[in-house]
Design a protein around this motif. Structure first.
Motif, PDB file in Angstrom:
ATOM      1  N   GLY A  94       0.438 -10.233   7.969  1.00  0.00           N
ATOM      2  CA  GLY A  94       1.888 -10.323   7.687  1.00  0.00           C
ATOM      3  C   GLY A  94       2.810 -10.495   8.873  1.00  0.00           C
ATOM      4  O   GLY A  94       3.752 -10.092   8.934  1.00  0.00           O
ATOM      5  N   TRP A 140       4.336  -8.560  -2.375  1.00  0.00           N
ATOM      6  CA  TRP A 140       4.189  -9.547  -1.053  1.00  0.00           C
ATOM      7  C   TRP A 140       3.427  -8.724  -0.207  1.00  0.00           C
ATOM      8  O   TRP A 140       3.671  -8.816   1.171  1.00  0.00           O
ATOM      9  CB  TRP A 140       5.701  -9.885  -0.689  1.00  0.00           C
ATOM     10  CG  TRP A 140       6.255 -10.693  -1.454  1.00  0.00           C
ATOM     11  CD1 TRP A 140       5.909 -11.811  -1.956  1.00  0.00           C
ATOM     12  CD2 TRP A 140       7.321 -10.478  -2.380  1.00  0.00           C
ATOM     13  NE1 TRP A 140       7.021 -12.362  -2.888  1.00  0.00           N
ATOM     14  CE2 TRP A 140       7.688 -11.408  -3.105  1.00  0.00           C
ATOM     15  CE3 TRP A 140       8.431  -9.357  -2.232  1.00  0.00           C
ATOM     16  CZ2 TRP A 140       8.939 -11.377  -4.014  1.00  0.00           C
ATOM     17  CZ3 TRP A 140       9.767  -9.142  -3.051  1.00  0.00           C
ATOM     18  CH2 TRP A 140       9.793 -10.324  -3.884  1.00  0.00           C
ATOM     19  N   GLN A 141       2.594  -7.699  -0.391  1.00  0.00           N
ATOM     20  CA  GLN A 141       1.748  -7.202   0.463  1.00  0.00           C
ATOM     21  C   GLN A 141       0.752  -7.827   1.134  1.00  0.00           C
ATOM     22  O   GLN A 141       0.139  -8.812   0.208  1.00  0.00           O
ATOM     23  CB  GLN A 141       1.173  -5.832  -0.279  1.00  0.00           C
ATOM     24  CG  GLN A 141      -0.128  -5.317   0.595  1.00  0.00           C
ATOM     25  CD  GLN A 141      -0.848  -4.092  -0.065  1.00  0.00           C
ATOM     26  OE1 GLN A 141      -0.436  -3.190  -0.304  1.00  0.00           O
ATOM     27  NE2 GLN A 141      -2.170  -4.469  -0.498  1.00  0.00           N
ATOM     28  N   SER A 142       0.402  -7.984   2.388  1.00  0.00           N
ATOM     29  CA  SER A 142      -0.589  -8.839   2.959  1.00  0.00           C
ATOM     30  C   SER A 142      -1.733  -7.821   3.515  1.00  0.00           C
ATOM     31  O   SER A 142      -1.375  -6.484   3.842  1.00  0.00           O
ATOM     32  CB  SER A 142      -0.014  -9.555   4.180  1.00  0.00           C
ATOM     33  OG  SER A 142       0.854 -10.306   3.714  1.00  0.00           O
ATOM     34  N   TYR A 155      -3.012  -3.528   6.495  1.00  0.00           N
ATOM     35  CA  TYR A 155      -2.139  -3.980   5.527  1.00  0.00           C
ATOM     36  C   TYR A 155      -0.832  -4.102   6.325  1.00  0.00           C
ATOM     37  O   TYR A 155      -0.563  -3.459   7.110  1.00  0.00           O
ATOM     38  CB  TYR A 155      -1.964  -2.701   4.309  1.00  0.00           C
ATOM     39  CG  TYR A 155      -3.011  -2.796   3.823  1.00  0.00           C
ATOM     40  CD1 TYR A 155      -3.453  -3.245   2.553  1.00  0.00           C
ATOM     41  CD2 TYR A 155      -4.044  -1.495   4.150  1.00  0.00           C
ATOM     42  CE1 TYR A 155      -4.712  -2.846   1.853  1.00  0.00           C
ATOM     43  CE2 TYR A 155      -5.234  -1.308   3.409  1.00  0.00           C
ATOM     44  CZ  TYR A 155      -5.515  -1.899   2.143  1.00  0.00           C
ATOM     45  OH  TYR A 155      -6.623  -1.594   1.630  1.00  0.00           O
ATOM     46  N   HIS A 156      -0.080  -5.121   5.666  1.00  0.00           N
ATOM     47  CA  HIS A 156       1.531  -5.079   5.808  1.00  0.00           C
ATOM     48  C   HIS A 156       2.118  -4.936   4.612  1.00  0.00           C
ATOM     49  O   HIS A 156       1.947  -5.811   3.620  1.00  0.00           O
ATOM     50  CB  HIS A 156       1.773  -6.527   6.543  1.00  0.00           C
ATOM     51  CG  HIS A 156       3.341  -6.695   7.063  1.00  0.00           C
ATOM     52  ND1 HIS A 156       4.101  -7.617   5.904  1.00  0.00           N
ATOM     53  CD2 HIS A 156       3.758  -6.589   7.811  1.00  0.00           C
ATOM     54  CE1 HIS A 156       5.092  -7.483   6.213  1.00  0.00           C
ATOM     55  NE2 HIS A 156       5.156  -7.142   7.426  1.00  0.00           N
ATOM     56  N   LYS A 157       3.030  -3.839   4.524  1.00  0.00           N
ATOM     57  CA  LYS A 157       3.562  -3.474   2.986  1.00  0.00           C
ATOM     58  C   LYS A 157       5.050  -3.567   3.221  1.00  0.00           C
ATOM     59  O   LYS A 157       5.752  -2.771   3.652  1.00  0.00           O
ATOM     60  CB  LYS A 157       3.247  -2.023   2.664  1.00  0.00           C
ATOM     61  CG  LYS A 157       1.612  -2.068   2.470  1.00  0.00           C
ATOM     62  CD  LYS A 157       0.804  -0.579   2.308  1.00  0.00           C
ATOM     63  CE  LYS A 157      -0.356  -0.502   1.599  1.00  0.00           C
ATOM     64  NZ  LYS A 157      -0.554  -1.127   0.762  1.00  0.00           N
ATOM     65  N   PRO A 158       5.672  -4.638   2.745  1.00  0.00           N
ATOM     66  CA  PRO A 158       7.141  -4.697   2.884  1.00  0.00           C
ATOM     67  C   PRO A 158       7.989  -3.657   2.160  1.00  0.00           C
ATOM     68  O   PRO A 158       7.524  -3.532   0.817  1.00  0.00           O
ATOM     69  CB  PRO A 158       7.364  -6.161   2.388  1.00  0.00           C
ATOM     70  CG  PRO A 158       6.021  -7.092   2.312  1.00  0.00           C
ATOM     71  CD  PRO A 158       4.875  -5.710   2.223  1.00  0.00           C
ATOM     72  N   ALA A 200       8.993  -2.789   6.892  1.00  0.00           N
ATOM     73  CA  ALA A 200       7.681  -3.099   6.142  1.00  0.00           C
ATOM     74  C   ALA A 200       6.888  -1.776   6.976  1.00  0.00           C
ATOM     75  O   ALA A 200       7.439  -1.264   7.960  1.00  0.00           O
ATOM     76  CB  ALA A 200       7.010  -4.154   6.562  1.00  0.00           C
ATOM     77  N   SER A 238       6.733  -4.258  -2.234  1.00  0.00           N
ATOM     78  CA  SER A 238       5.472  -3.853  -1.481  1.00  0.00           C
ATOM     79  C   SER A 238       4.331  -4.337  -2.407  1.00  0.00           C
ATOM     80  O   SER A 238       3.328  -4.635  -2.101  1.00  0.00           O
ATOM     81  CB  SER A 238       5.296  -2.254  -1.665  1.00  0.00           C
ATOM     82  OG  SER A 238       5.515  -1.751  -2.835  1.00  0.00           O
TER      83      SER A 238
END
Length: 663
Positions: free
Chosen positions: A533, A516-518, A614-617, A594, A513
């Motif tokens: 993401g 590699w968060q977008s 947000y895109h939070k893996p 994610a 997270s």
């Protein structure tokens, strides 16, 4: 009438706590059985009295009795019932009442489940619990009385802080306090052992269940607070190294070290003084957290009070408890010598390394938390110690700690061969290298620490599974034999494996997270689409809605990946009137791989709205890992609670096989 009844039982609890704190100590000194047995009855009376007080305050909140100042200041007649109830502990006075009630609960639990304890030790433990209760009850009655009357009573109350009107905050404080206050039992055992001048393996067996319970509750309490901050505050993060967050994290680190140190005392009769000191430090750090939250020395969304008089009282109590216990430790500890010797490369050595790393980590967090406070107090200079400091100091300690977690269980007691442990962990090392290589190949621009973190996740996960399969001889013995070994394996061994797997999952969630968060921050108008993401986020529009006790701007977003139906997401910006406050309600779509996270803000005057997407893996794996650790702790506890007395040799009904190592 309910307030007067609550006040009466609070005074009764104080009188009982004084009797519990003084008379059993006298009885233990003179071996007077009647006075020692008084501790059991006093702990029950104190628990019953504080239960009555807590029920009285709860009745005041549920019935909206605004003649009680605490209810008028923190409740409102239109609040949902859940938040009326959680409002009982969602304020300074009520949370202190919850604290002393849990303190009495643990004292009563010691009296109830400590039947195998020696009479003198049990009396001294309950007496120390009673003296701690005296301090907190004096604080409640003279500076933070939850039953103070208000005349004339207002027509309605001011309402609970809207940030606290959330299910996560309804359950977070009770679990956190169960952890904080649970450490008081280990502290009481430590002080009682210092008074008696005796620490032995039996003492460690009695301490471990209480440490496990406190550690497990503290784990889930911190996780709930982190989860609440993630979805309620709308900033997209899960941990900010806030001073009050640190105040809960430091006793967790100390409790983790204490848990492992007690194992060495139990198995090898050594590290006695260090274990006693850890028990004192762990509870002292929980008291420090109480001081930080309630003294007004810092500003935080978590802080309860800013009354300097209350802060002075807590500070004096803090100095008395910590100073007195350390003086007693300095006088009595030198007489308690450790037992067995061990080589640096051994199970004991691995646990000592574990303790050193955890203690150093707690010290670095303590320094970063208190330095701004001391600098402000002595020079007036305002400084902020934030995530860069904590990340730079904590992470270098966390990496070797995770590495050692996989090694430790493979090392025998007293003396070990590091090469042998490495050979048994070769598959874990191989898996770590593969995951690290795949991470580098898939994320060539990824930070080096992220690759290391993914390698550590695989190392600890596979290493823990290998250790568990090694215990039951999976694939090295008939399946029926492995099954019998698994069934007969102590639950503490299963619990250790589960807890270590939980740590591995937390490492995965944090690494992925953070690395590699977008994200995309900007103004969006209805009909616009952005890609974050690999997902398309289409803003459908926004509307005003009315909730039970708030008005809100609700946005509608459709998130799709191009491989199926989209997800509808509805972030809100709420405005409460009692008390007046604006809050952000993020829309979150949790998935295994994610989280999709959307926040809506103010209109810009041209038809657009401020948005954060947000895109939070793998971020949900942080809390999944914490839940796994919690489950592992209670799995171990279910075994240890049945073994509070003298140890019994386990007998396996497996012909020709020895019992697996226990931890």
């Amino acid at each position: 009438m309910v307030a007067e009844l609550g006040q009466f039982v609070l005074v009764l609890a104080l009188i009982t706590a004084i009797c519990q704190g003084v008379l059993p100590l006298v009885g233990a000194h003179y071996q007077n059985m009647a006075l020692m047995k008084l501790a059991d009855n006093a702990s029950f009376v104190q628990f019953a009295a504080l239960t009555g007080a807590f029920i009285c305050l709860t009745i005041g909140y549920v019935t909206s009795d605004f003649s009680i100042l605490n209810v008028a200041s923190n409740s409102h007649s239109l609040k949902p019932l859940l938040y009326k109830i959680s409002g009982v502990w969602g304020n300074h006075e009520g949370s202190l009442l919850l604290w002393v009630w849990i303190l009495a609960l643990f004292g009563f639990a010691v009296a109830l489940f400590g039947r195998n304890l020696p009479d003198s030790l049990k009396a001294r433990v309950l007496a120390i619990q009673g003296l701690i209760g005296v301090g907190f009850l004096l604080f409640v009655l003279f500076t933070s009385n939850p039953f103070e009357r208000l005349s004339p009573a207002p027509f309605d109350g001011n309402g609970l802080n809207p940030l606290l009107q959330d299910p996560g905050l309804a359950f977070h404080p009770p679990f956190l306090y169960l952890g904080y206050v649970g450490l008081s039992v280990t502290f009481s055992f430590a002080i009682a052992a210092l008074i008696e001048g005796k620490v032995d393996p039996a003492w460690a067996r009695w301490v471990r269940p209480w440490t496990l319970a406190a550690w497990a509750f503290l784990t889930i309490g911190i996780a709930l607070g982190s989860w609440w901050a993630y979805y309620e505050l709308g900033w997209g993060g899960w941990w900010f190294w806030d001073p009050v967050e640190n105040a809960s994290f430091m006793p967790w680190l100390a409790a983790t070290a204490l848990l492992h140190s007690a194992i060495v005392v139990e198995k090898r009769d050594t590290l006695k003084n260090w274990t006693i000191l850890l028990a004192i430090i762990a509870f002292s750090l929980s008291l420090l957290g109480t001081f930080l939250v309630r003294s007004g020395v810092l500003n935080s969304v978590h802080a309860f009070a800013s009354d300097p008089a209350r802060g002075v009282f807590i500070l004096m109590f803090l100095i008395f408890v910590i100073g007195g216990s350390l003086v007693l430790y300095a006088v009595r500890a030198p007489a308690m010598k450790g037992g067995g010797l061990f080589a640096p490369i051994s199970r004991e050595g691995a646990l000592v390394l574990n303790n050193l790393l955890l203690s150093t980590a707690a010290a670095t967090v303590l320094l970063g938390t208190l330095y701004p406070i001391f600098l402000d107090a002595f020079t007036g200079e305002k400084v902020s110690v934030g995530p860069p400091y904590f990340n730079a100091t904590f992470l270098p300690l966390a990496v070797p700690l995770v590495i050692a977690m996989a090694f430790g269980p493979f090392l025998p007691w007293k003396r070990a061969d590091l090469g042998s442990a490495l050979s048994r962990l070769k598959f874990a090392l191989f898996a770590a290298l593969i995951v690290l290589g795949l991470t580098w190949w898939l994320q060539t621009d990824g930070p080096l620490l992220a690759m290391v973190g993914m390698g550590l996740f695989a190392w600890l996960l596979i290493g823990s599974l290998i250790e568990w399969t090694d215990r039951i001889k999976l694939f090295r013995a008939p399946l029926s034999s492995s099954w019998r070994r698994m069934v007969n394996l102590p639950r503490s061994a299963h619990g250790m494996t589960v807890a270590h797997i939980g740590v591995a999952l937390v490492v995965l969630g944090i690494t992925a997270s953070e690395a590699w968060q977008s994200e995309r921050l900007g103004i969006m108008k209805p009909g616009e689409t952005v890609i974050v993401g690999g997902y398309d986020f289409r803003f459908e529009g926004a509307e005003q809605i009315t909730g039970p006790n708030y008005n809100a701007l609700r946005g509608t977003f459709t998130a799709s990946s191009g491989s199926g139906a989209g997800y509808q997401m509805f972030p809100e910006q709420r405005v409460y009137t009692d008390p007046p406050m604006m809050t952000t309600e993020a829309a979150i779509r949790p998935m295994l791989t994610a989280d999709l996270y959307v926040v809506i803000g103010d209109e810009d005057g041209t038809g657009g709205y401020a948005t954060r997407i947000y895109h939070k893996p793998f971020i949900s794996w942080i809390w999944l890992g914490c839940l796994t650790m919690f489950f592992g702790g209670f799995l171990s506890l279910s075994d240890r609670r049945l073994r509070l007395g003298a140890p019994k040799k386990r007998q396996l009904e497996i012909k020709g096989e020895k019992a697996p190592n226990q931890i």
